[in-house]
Design a protein around this motif. Sequence first.
Motif, PDB file in Angstrom:
ATOM      1  N   LEU A  60      85.480  83.003  52.629  1.00  0.00           N
ATOM      2  CA  LEU A  60      86.082  84.051  53.454  1.00  0.00           C
ATOM      3  C   LEU A  60      85.647  83.825  54.893  1.00  0.00           C
ATOM      4  O   LEU A  60      84.448  83.779  55.188  1.00  0.00           O
ATOM      5  CB  LEU A  60      85.615  85.425  52.959  1.00  0.00           C
ATOM      6  CG  LEU A  60      86.432  86.648  53.346  1.00  0.00           C
ATOM      7  CD1 LEU A  60      87.827  86.600  52.726  1.00  0.00           C
ATOM      8  CD2 LEU A  60      85.710  87.923  52.934  1.00  0.00           C
ATOM      9  N   ASP A 116      89.903  85.735  58.400  1.00  0.00           N
ATOM     10  CA  ASP A 116      90.409  86.429  57.204  1.00  0.00           C
ATOM     11  C   ASP A 116      90.074  87.910  57.243  1.00  0.00           C
ATOM     12  O   ASP A 116      90.940  88.766  57.023  1.00  0.00           O
ATOM     13  CB  ASP A 116      89.809  85.806  55.935  1.00  0.00           C
ATOM     14  CG  ASP A 116      90.154  84.341  55.769  1.00  0.00           C
ATOM     15  OD1 ASP A 116      91.265  83.941  56.168  1.00  0.00           O
ATOM     16  OD2 ASP A 116      89.309  83.598  55.251  1.00  0.00           O
ATOM     17  N   LEU A 144      92.482  91.302  57.429  1.00  0.00           N
ATOM     18  CA  LEU A 144      92.597  92.194  56.273  1.00  0.00           C
ATOM     19  C   LEU A 144      91.937  93.562  56.478  1.00  0.00           C
ATOM     20  O   LEU A 144      92.215  94.502  55.720  1.00  0.00           O
ATOM     21  CB  LEU A 144      91.986  91.524  55.047  1.00  0.00           C
ATOM     22  CG  LEU A 144      92.622  90.187  54.618  1.00  0.00           C
ATOM     23  CD1 LEU A 144      91.772  89.513  53.559  1.00  0.00           C
ATOM     24  CD2 LEU A 144      94.031  90.411  54.105  1.00  0.00           C
ATOM     25  N   VAL A 148      93.373  90.681  49.752  1.00  0.00           N
ATOM     26  CA  VAL A 148      92.146  89.903  49.661  1.00  0.00           C
ATOM     27  C   VAL A 148      92.022  89.250  48.287  1.00  0.00           C
ATOM     28  O   VAL A 148      91.530  88.119  48.158  1.00  0.00           O
ATOM     29  CB  VAL A 148      90.914  90.763  49.981  1.00  0.00           C
ATOM     30  CG1 VAL A 148      90.684  91.844  48.921  1.00  0.00           C
ATOM     31  CG2 VAL A 148      89.675  89.885  50.126  1.00  0.00           C
ATOM     32  N   LEU A 159      94.215  86.251  48.365  1.00  0.00           N
ATOM     33  CA  LEU A 159      93.621  85.199  49.188  1.00  0.00           C
ATOM     34  C   LEU A 159      92.535  84.445  48.420  1.00  0.00           C
ATOM     35  O   LEU A 159      92.496  83.206  48.412  1.00  0.00           O
ATOM     36  CB  LEU A 159      93.036  85.804  50.465  1.00  0.00           C
ATOM     37  CG  LEU A 159      92.347  84.836  51.419  1.00  0.00           C
ATOM     38  CD1 LEU A 159      93.366  83.876  52.030  1.00  0.00           C
ATOM     39  CD2 LEU A 159      91.606  85.586  52.516  1.00  0.00           C
ATOM     40  N   ARG A 204      92.531  80.435  47.002  1.00  0.00           N
ATOM     41  CA  ARG A 204      91.503  79.459  47.349  1.00  0.00           C
ATOM     42  C   ARG A 204      90.679  79.017  46.149  1.00  0.00           C
ATOM     43  O   ARG A 204      89.756  78.212  46.284  1.00  0.00           O
ATOM     44  CB  ARG A 204      90.589  80.045  48.434  1.00  0.00           C
ATOM     45  CG  ARG A 204      91.330  80.201  49.759  1.00  0.00           C
ATOM     46  CD  ARG A 204      90.470  80.768  50.857  1.00  0.00           C
ATOM     47  NE  ARG A 204      91.246  80.832  52.100  1.00  0.00           N
ATOM     48  CZ  ARG A 204      90.877  81.482  53.178  1.00  0.00           C
ATOM     49  NH1 ARG A 204      89.731  82.155  53.181  1.00  0.00           N
ATOM     50  NH2 ARG A 204      91.639  81.475  54.264  1.00  0.00           N
TER      51      ARG A 204
END
Length: 448
Positions: A84, A88, A92, A397, A400, A404
């Motif tokens: 993170l 980011d 967010l 989140v 995201l 990843r």
Amino acid sequence: MVRALRVAVIGAGPAGIYTADTLMRSGVACSVDLFDRLPAPFGLVRYGVAPDHPRIKGIVHALHRVLDTPGVRLFGNVEYGRDLLLADVRMLYDAVVVSTGCERDRDLDIPGIDLPGSHGAARFVQWFDGHPDVSRDWTLDAEHVGVIGAGNVALDVARVLAKAADDMLDTEIPDNVHAGLAANRATDVHVFARRGLAQAKFTPMELRELDHVPGVEVVVDPEDVEFDDGSLAALRESKQTQMVVRTLQDWAMRDRRRTPRRLHLHFLANPVAVLGTDRVTGLRTERMALDGHGGVTGTGVHTDHPLQALYRAVGYIGSELPELPFDRLTGTTPHRAGRIVDFDGQPVPGLYASGWIKRGPIGLIGHTKGCALETVTSLLADREELTPAPVPDPAAVVELLEERGTAYTTWDGWLRLDKHERRLGEARGRDRIKVVPRREMTEISRAS
């Protein structure tokens, strides 16, 4: 309709959790996501408090209630700067609070401190607390061990080194820690404090615990019982100091006992060099004299103490976080009333700090509440000026992290791990046995 304020907290130890609690109790509509690089929450309480301190470990119950609050989410096994990024959290969340604490040992600049056999106390504490990022092996082959420091961490290290391994079996220590302590050869543990009895930073309860360790005698040299005007002033100002000094005086005056192990408390002994060529063979200290104002001055008189291992407990220091201001000298994030500031002293909009990364490693865990209140007060005072998060959707989140490939853990995952550790303990008549490997902790937490 005005949407709830979205806040990210980096760090799920006491500072981060108290920050979340203060936000949720503020009366302002908000939601809080806590991120921690470890798979389990609670930070210092889980990985920085000696396992034979159940009273302090009990703080987990209060922290548990906060993380169980609707509107608060936990994302473990997520490392800021890797999984993170600052961009980011800016995208967010409306505001970000950094609460990463201080985990590293502060350096001690004396000759020989880096010799094999010389250790930082923080790493040793993390070892016996089952921290997943610390080696599972710790060699305890020294008969005479030194601990530098005059605070509670020094006492914790000394007590664990002096204690019999089986006396720790009523705690949550993992099997490898018990095996390591069972091989411990220490007969004499020496704690070295630079200043006098009235300047010691021990708390009375921590100090008195030393005298209740089975098979261990606490030894204080009567010659170390010295007072000056500064010491007498400290005694008048603090009942805690009075209790500490009274205990130490009693130990200095009593008859010696015959016990298998001894714990020596040395005062007015300033470490000036670690002795040895290939490894630690001793510690040289200089005798100090009280200066009348609460400080000490050197006398030029030196003593060499034969030792085979040494631990420094001279304080913790924070670690730099990517893309955030950091003061390397203090090991903290610069701030004003919790607002992170750049090196020109200007507040960085939307960025805040709480806990030890904000104020340094001072105060007990309970002091973190007041620190969190100051930070949250500043954050809420700024809320009308905060730049709204471009993507405030709480699901973003999660998407995201999954994109990843981050194997993040959640509050429900912690409850699974907690239940698993309690079952391991129950099978052996104990409250809990910690799971140590990061992968195993993560797999248990993420099991459906």
